[in-house]
Design an enzyme around this catalytic site. Structure first.
Site, PDB file in Angstrom:
ATOM      1  N   SER A   1       0.849  -1.202   0.000  1.00 22.92           N
ATOM      2  CA  SER A   1       0.000   0.000   0.000  1.00 22.92           C
ATOM      3  C   SER A   1       0.879   1.245   0.000  1.00 22.92           C
ATOM      4  O   SER A   1       2.003   1.222   0.521  1.00 22.92           O
ATOM      5  CB  SER A   1      -0.859   0.002   1.267  1.00 22.92           C
ATOM      6  OG  SER A   1      -1.515   1.244   1.409  1.00 22.92           O
TER       7      SER A   1
ATOM      8  N   TYR B   1      -1.096  -0.818  10.555  1.00 15.97           N
ATOM      9  CA  TYR B   1      -1.337  -1.107   9.131  1.00 15.97           C
ATOM     10  C   TYR B   1      -0.143  -0.631   8.296  1.00 15.97           C
ATOM     11  O   TYR B   1       0.397  -1.382   7.480  1.00 15.97           O
ATOM     12  CB  TYR B   1      -2.632  -0.439   8.676  1.00 15.97           C
ATOM     13  CG  TYR B   1      -3.001  -0.744   7.244  1.00 15.97           C
ATOM     14  CD1 TYR B   1      -3.491  -1.997   6.888  1.00 15.97           C
ATOM     15  CD2 TYR B   1      -2.867   0.215   6.243  1.00 15.97           C
ATOM     16  CE1 TYR B   1      -3.828  -2.290   5.564  1.00 15.97           C
ATOM     17  CE2 TYR B   1      -3.203  -0.063   4.920  1.00 15.97           C
ATOM     18  CZ  TYR B   1      -3.687  -1.318   4.589  1.00 15.97           C
ATOM     19  OH  TYR B   1      -4.019  -1.602   3.277  1.00 15.97           O
TER      20      TYR B   1
HETATM   21  N1  LIG Z   1      -8.864  -0.793  -0.530  1.00 16.01           N
HETATM   22  C1  LIG Z   1      -7.803  -0.009  -0.434  1.00 16.01           C
HETATM   23  O1  LIG Z   1      -7.905   1.240  -0.450  1.00 16.01           O
HETATM   24  C2  LIG Z   1      -6.426  -0.614  -0.329  1.00 16.01           C
HETATM   25  C3  LIG Z   1      -5.336   0.239  -0.495  1.00 16.01           C
HETATM   26  C4  LIG Z   1      -4.062  -0.293  -0.420  1.00 16.01           C
HETATM   27  C5  LIG Z   1      -3.892  -1.631  -0.199  1.00 16.01           C
HETATM   28  N2  LIG Z   1      -4.962  -2.447  -0.041  1.00 16.01           N
HETATM   29  C6  LIG Z   1      -4.736  -3.871   0.209  1.00 16.01           C
HETATM   30  O2  LIG Z   1      -5.423  -4.622  -0.757  1.00 16.01           O
HETATM   31  C7  LIG Z   1      -5.724  -5.904  -0.231  1.00 16.01           C
HETATM   32  C8  LIG Z   1      -7.192  -6.215  -0.468  1.00 16.01           C
HETATM   33  O3  LIG Z   1      -7.972  -5.306   0.271  1.00 16.01           O
HETATM   34  P1  LIG Z   1      -9.435  -4.849  -0.144  1.00 16.01           P
HETATM   35  O4  LIG Z   1      -9.479  -3.399  -0.066  1.00 16.01           O
HETATM   36  O5  LIG Z   1      -9.822  -5.551  -1.385  1.00 16.01           O
HETATM   37  O6  LIG Z   1     -10.246  -5.384   1.112  1.00 16.01           O
HETATM   38  P2  LIG Z   1     -11.427  -6.439   1.279  1.00 16.01           P
HETATM   39  O7  LIG Z   1     -12.498  -6.255   0.275  1.00 16.01           O
HETATM   40  O8  LIG Z   1     -11.770  -6.402   2.731  1.00 16.01           O
HETATM   41  O9  LIG Z   1     -10.729  -7.835   0.921  1.00 16.01           O
HETATM   42  C9  LIG Z   1      -9.828  -8.456   1.792  1.00 16.01           C
HETATM   43  C10 LIG Z   1      -9.656  -9.881   1.324  1.00 16.01           C
HETATM   44  O10 LIG Z   1      -8.683 -10.500   2.186  1.00 16.01           O
HETATM   45  C11 LIG Z   1      -9.213 -11.744   2.603  1.00 16.01           C
HETATM   46  N3  LIG Z   1      -8.724 -12.116   3.918  1.00 16.01           N
HETATM   47  C12 LIG Z   1      -8.732 -11.400   5.074  1.00 16.01           C
HETATM   48  N4  LIG Z   1      -8.232 -12.136   6.074  1.00 16.01           N
HETATM   49  C13 LIG Z   1      -7.891 -13.341   5.534  1.00 16.01           C
HETATM   50  C14 LIG Z   1      -7.331 -14.531   6.064  1.00 16.01           C
HETATM   51  N5  LIG Z   1      -6.989 -14.648   7.350  1.00 16.01           N
HETATM   52  N6  LIG Z   1      -7.119 -15.563   5.218  1.00 16.01           N
HETATM   53  C15 LIG Z   1      -7.454 -15.486   3.917  1.00 16.01           C
HETATM   54  N7  LIG Z   1      -7.981 -14.391   3.357  1.00 16.01           N
HETATM   55  C16 LIG Z   1      -8.186 -13.337   4.164  1.00 16.01           C
HETATM   56  C17 LIG Z   1     -10.734 -11.559   2.629  1.00 16.01           C
HETATM   57  O11 LIG Z   1     -11.359 -12.821   2.424  1.00 16.01           O
HETATM   58  P3  LIG Z   1     -12.111 -13.676   3.548  1.00 16.01           P
HETATM   59  O12 LIG Z   1     -12.697 -12.722   4.544  1.00 16.01           O
HETATM   60  O13 LIG Z   1     -13.132 -14.430   2.751  1.00 16.01           O
HETATM   61  O14 LIG Z   1     -11.073 -14.581   4.105  1.00 16.01           O
HETATM   62  C18 LIG Z   1     -10.931 -10.688   1.404  1.00 16.01           C
HETATM   63  O15 LIG Z   1     -11.061 -11.479   0.247  1.00 16.01           O
HETATM   64  C19 LIG Z   1      -5.332  -5.852   1.246  1.00 16.01           C
HETATM   65  O16 LIG Z   1      -4.059  -6.427   1.413  1.00 16.01           O
HETATM   66  C20 LIG Z   1      -5.273  -4.368   1.539  1.00 16.01           C
HETATM   67  O17 LIG Z   1      -4.422  -4.071   2.611  1.00 16.01           O
HETATM   68  C21 LIG Z   1      -6.239  -1.964  -0.098  1.00 16.01           C
END
Ligand SMILES: NC(=O)c1ccc[n+]([C@@H]2O[C@H](COP(=O)([O-])OP(=O)(O)OC[C@H]3O[C@@H](n4cnc5c(N)ncnc54)[C@H](OP(=O)(O)O)[C@@H]3O)[C@@H](O)[C@H]2O)c1
Length: 257
Positions: free
Chosen positions: A135, A148
């Site tokens: 990120s 984070y």
């Molecule tokens: N959205 C943003 O603005 C942003 C910005 C920078 C980076 N990111 C990064 O992008 C990635 C995806 O985030 P997102 O925004 O798409 O969030 P999200 O919609 O909440 O998705 C998170 C995903 O991670 C999975 N997950 C969480 N805990 C887990 C575990 N213990 N084992 C396996 N899977 C797990 C969840 O699946 P289950 O709950 O089904 O397990 C879900 O599919 C993350 O690493 C986040 O830090 C996001």
């Protein structure tokens, strides 16, 4: 034959959108996360995809599901994306180690378990690419995001070292640094998110970067530029800018959405 990709955290948000985008581009896909029912529906929609339940914070769960996915798709992966992640606000005045611990387990150890499960075969085959969803929040310590930001900075350092170490073996490593992307994770944010990106647009940018073998994929450009600029600021100036921003961020009533 189509190339094989594995994505963790494919049940929602960026992982789900990236799976759809890579599926459209002809990749065979393995989807891993805990919410298996959601992924099964996505796998059916994509077509050339399989889904396996996996908790990335559990080493055995990761290795088991990777082996099952390889068997189901007929071989090892050309592309593996450690995308699963969690984020929750923290504040030094109310810090709880157990809340930070879970973020470290999922974001940092989850990525390392996956790396352990897939990279030896990439080295043997002299090919393949490992990518981590870090990120822009990892580029400096942001207020209300200490844990984070720390997990994302740890990912960035690990991926950068690995990129240099794996280059002689022909194995690529990509660090993905998104800014704010509209997903279930950011839906909870009470503060204004500058340069918020649509999740499908994010998936196209990420897929383009992965397919061209980029070392780092950083977006959107205004947020990336802003964060890279903050890295150049002396600490005293950074603090002067960030103290009022941190106050506003932790007091949502003062922020326009
Ligand atoms: N959205 C943003 O603005 C942003 C910005 C920078 C980076 N990111 C990064 O992008 C990635 C995806 O985030 P997102 O925004 O798409 O969030 P999200 O919609 O909440 O998705 C998170 C995903 O991670 C999975 N997950 C969480 N805990 C887990 C575990 N213990 N084992 C396996 N899977 C797990 C969840 O699946 P289950 O709950 O089904 O397990 C879900 O599919 C993350 O690493 C986040 O830090 C996001």
């Amino acid at each position: 034959m189509s190339k094989r990709a594995l994505i963790t955290g494919a049940s929602s948000g960026i992982g789900e959108a990236l799976a759809r985008e890579l599926g459209r581009r002809g990749w065979s896909l393995a989807l891993l996360a805990r919410r298996h029912v959601l992924m099964e529906a996505l796998a059916r929609e994509i077509g050339n995809a399989v889904a396996f339940p996996c908790d990335v914070s559990d080493f055995t769960s990761v290795t088991d599901s990777v082996r099952k996915a390889e068997a189901a798709l007929g071989g090892p992966f050309d592309l593996v994306v450690a995308n699963a992640g969690i984020g929750a606000p923290t504040h030094a005045s109310k810090f709880k180690a157990n809340e930070a611990e879970q973020m470290v387990r999922v974001n940092v150890l989850g990525m390392m378990y996956l790396f352990d499960a897939v990279v030896p075969s990439m080295i043997e085959r002299r090919g393949g690419r490992f990518a981590g969803m870090a990120s822009l929040a990892g580029l400096r310590g942001l207020p209300t995001s200490s844990a984070y930001s720390a997990t994302k900075a740890a990912m960035q350092a690990f991926l950068e070292s690995s990129r240099v170490e794996l280059a002689p073996y022909g194995v690529g490593v990509t660090t993905i640094n998104p800014g704010f992307v509209a997903t279930p994770m950011t839906e909870r944010n009470r503060f204004k998110m500058p340069f918020l990106v649509n999740v499908n647009k994010a998936a196209v940018i990420i897929a383009d970067g992965l397919e061209r073998g980029a070392r780092v994929v950083q977006f959107p450009w205004p947020m990336s530029l802003l964060m890279r600029f903050t890295r150049l600021l002396p600490n005293a100036i950074y603090d002067r800018v960030m103290i009022p921003y941190g106050r506003r961020k932790s007091d949502p009533s003062k922020v326009k959405r």
